[in-house]
Design an enzyme around this catalytic site. Structure first.
Site, short mmCIF file in Angstrom:
data_model
loop_
_atom_site.label_atom_id
_atom_site.label_comp_id
_atom_site.label_asym_id
_atom_site.label_seq_id
_atom_site.Cartn_x
_atom_site.Cartn_y
_atom_site.Cartn_z
N SER A 142 43.63 21.43 35.78
CA SER A 142 42.84 20.82 34.70
C SER A 142 43.61 19.61 34.19
CB SER A 142 42.70 21.85 33.56
OG SER A 142 42.24 21.24 32.37
N TYR A 155 45.69 28.52 27.81
CA TYR A 155 45.07 27.72 28.88
C TYR A 155 46.02 26.60 29.31
CZ TYR A 155 41.19 25.31 31.29
OH TYR A 155 40.38 24.72 32.22
P1 NAD Z 1 32.78 29.19 34.91
O1 NAD Z 1 32.87 30.02 33.69
O2 NAD Z 1 31.49 28.52 35.26
O3 NAD Z 1 33.26 30.02 36.20
C1 NAD Z 1 34.38 30.85 36.16
C2 NAD Z 1 34.36 31.75 37.38
O4 NAD Z 1 35.51 32.61 37.31
C3 NAD Z 1 33.12 32.66 37.45
O5 NAD Z 1 32.71 32.80 38.78
C4 NAD Z 1 33.66 33.99 36.92
O6 NAD Z 1 32.93 35.12 37.38
C5 NAD Z 1 35.06 33.96 37.51
N1 NAD Z 1 35.98 34.90 36.85
C6 NAD Z 1 36.29 35.01 35.54
N2 NAD Z 1 37.15 36.03 35.36
C7 NAD Z 1 37.39 36.57 36.58
C8 NAD Z 1 38.17 37.65 37.04
N3 NAD Z 1 38.91 38.41 36.21
N4 NAD Z 1 38.17 37.93 38.36
C9 NAD Z 1 37.41 37.20 39.23
N5 NAD Z 1 36.65 36.16 38.83
C10 NAD Z 1 36.64 35.86 37.53
O7 NAD Z 1 33.95 28.10 34.73
P2 NAD Z 1 34.23 26.67 35.42
O8 NAD Z 1 34.13 25.65 34.35
O9 NAD Z 1 33.48 26.53 36.69
O10 NAD Z 1 35.80 26.84 35.69
C11 NAD Z 1 36.34 27.03 36.98
C12 NAD Z 1 37.79 26.57 36.97
O11 NAD Z 1 37.84 25.18 36.67
C13 NAD Z 1 38.66 27.27 35.93
O12 NAD Z 1 39.94 27.52 36.46
C14 NAD Z 1 38.74 26.24 34.82
O13 NAD Z 1 39.91 26.37 34.06
C15 NAD Z 1 38.76 24.95 35.63
N6 NAD Z 1 38.38 23.76 34.88
C16 NAD Z 1 37.15 23.66 34.30
C17 NAD Z 1 36.84 22.51 33.59
C18 NAD Z 1 35.50 22.31 32.94
O14 NAD Z 1 35.36 21.30 32.20
N7 NAD Z 1 34.53 23.14 33.17
C19 NAD Z 1 37.78 21.49 33.45
C20 NAD Z 1 39.03 21.64 34.05
C21 NAD Z 1 39.31 22.78 34.76
#
Ligand code: NAD
Length: 260
Positions: A142, A155
């Site tokens: 991130s 985080y």
């Molecule tokens: P999201 O909530 O859409 O998806 C998260 C996924 O993780 C889902 O499939 C969920 O089922 C899975 N998950 C959660 N807990 C779990 C567990 N204990 N075991 C297995 N699976 C589990 O979130 P997203 O925004 O797509 O985030 C995905 C990644 O990207 C994360 O690591 C997040 O930190 C990172 N990220 C997101 C953003 C953003 O702006 N959305 C920015 C930077 C980084």
């Protein structure tokens, strides 16, 4: 390009993980999906990948807080497909509060899912990659892997940690055909971010759209969300021959967030 290779994407039932699994499948990789969600919706996604891209897709419900389930998921992937070539550590959760109000259980869960799970997947998957002299490990970090924000202590700690883990794995595997890189997205409109926007709108009493613009402009010079598909495309590039010597890098895809 990835025809005949196998990719495992943790947390691929939603958001960035799902878009990345789709991008890798479109490039020809067989896919192991993982994450939580409605059984029927996940099955539709799994069979849809097979139909749309002519690949094989399986699903593992392994919980990323449970090292034994992670090890079993890696073993099941290698058994079913013969190898695990591309590992994307993506599963992640968020919690927002000042440190004095931050529940210890939330700290533990975020460190387990957003950081330790990547240690456990790589620990189990890298011996096979080294043996076959080819592997791509991509950690979804991130902008918070490079800079901090208030109220996100767990985080930010986890994401800085995963950037460090990425560098160590890259150095250790440097001459074995295995690369390890991090992707550092800014704001991506997924359920993880939508919840933060909805909470802010509830607290301020302002329309959701106002809070969306405010959230973007607080951090990013570019007032647009990165699309999950953009992260999928970057992951595919990191698997390409052109990226064979890119390792230990943290790639920003963040509308200029960390350029400031
Ligand atoms: P999201 O909530 O859409 O998806 C998260 C996924 O993780 C889902 O499939 C969920 O089922 C899975 N998950 C959660 N807990 C779990 C567990 N204990 N075991 C297995 N699976 C589990 O979130 P997203 O925004 O797509 O985030 C995905 C990644 O990207 C994360 O690591 C997040 O930190 C990172 N990220 C997101 C953003 C953003 O702006 N959305 C920015 C930077 C980084």
């Amino acid at each position: 390009m990835l025809k005949g290779k196998t990719a495992l994407v943790t947390g691929s039932t939603s958001g960035i993980g799902l878009a990345t699994a789709r991008a890798l499948a479109a490039d020809g990789a067989n896919i192991m999906l993982n994450g939580f969600g409605d059984k029927d919706v996940i099955e539709k996604e799994r069979s849809g990948l097979e139909k749309e891209f002519g690949i094989k897709a399986l699903y593992s419900p392994a919980d990323m807080t449970k090292p034994a389930e992670i090890a079993a998921m890696i073993a099941a992937t290698e058994k079913a497909f013969g190898a695990l070539d591309v590992l994307v550590n993506n599963a992640g959760i968020q919690h927002v509060a000042n440190i004095e109000d931050f529940p210890a259980e939330k700290w533990d869960a975020i460190i387990a899912i957003n950081l330790s799970s990547a240690f456990h997947t790589i620990h189990a998957a890298i011996p096979g990659m080294k043996q076959r002299k080819w592997g791509r490990i991509i950690n979804i970090a991130s902008a918070h892997g490079l800079v901090a924000s208030a109220q996100k202590v767990a985080y930010v700690a986890a994401k800085h940690g995963i950037v460090g883990l990425t560098k160590v794995v890259a150095i250790e595997a440097a001459n074995g055909g295995v690369t390890c890189n991090a992707i550092c997205p800014g704001w991506v409109l997924t359920p993880l971010v939508q919840k933060q926007i909805d909470d802010r709108a509830k607290a301020s009493g302002k329309p959701v759209r106002d809070e969306e613009i405010k959230l973007l402009s607080e951090k990013q010079p570019m007032h647009s969300f990165t699309k999950p598909e953009g992260i999928g495309a970057l992951a595919v590039f990191l698997c390409s021959e052109g990226a064979a010597t890119i390792t230990g890098s943290a790639y920003s895809i963040d509308g200029g967030w960390v350029a400031q």
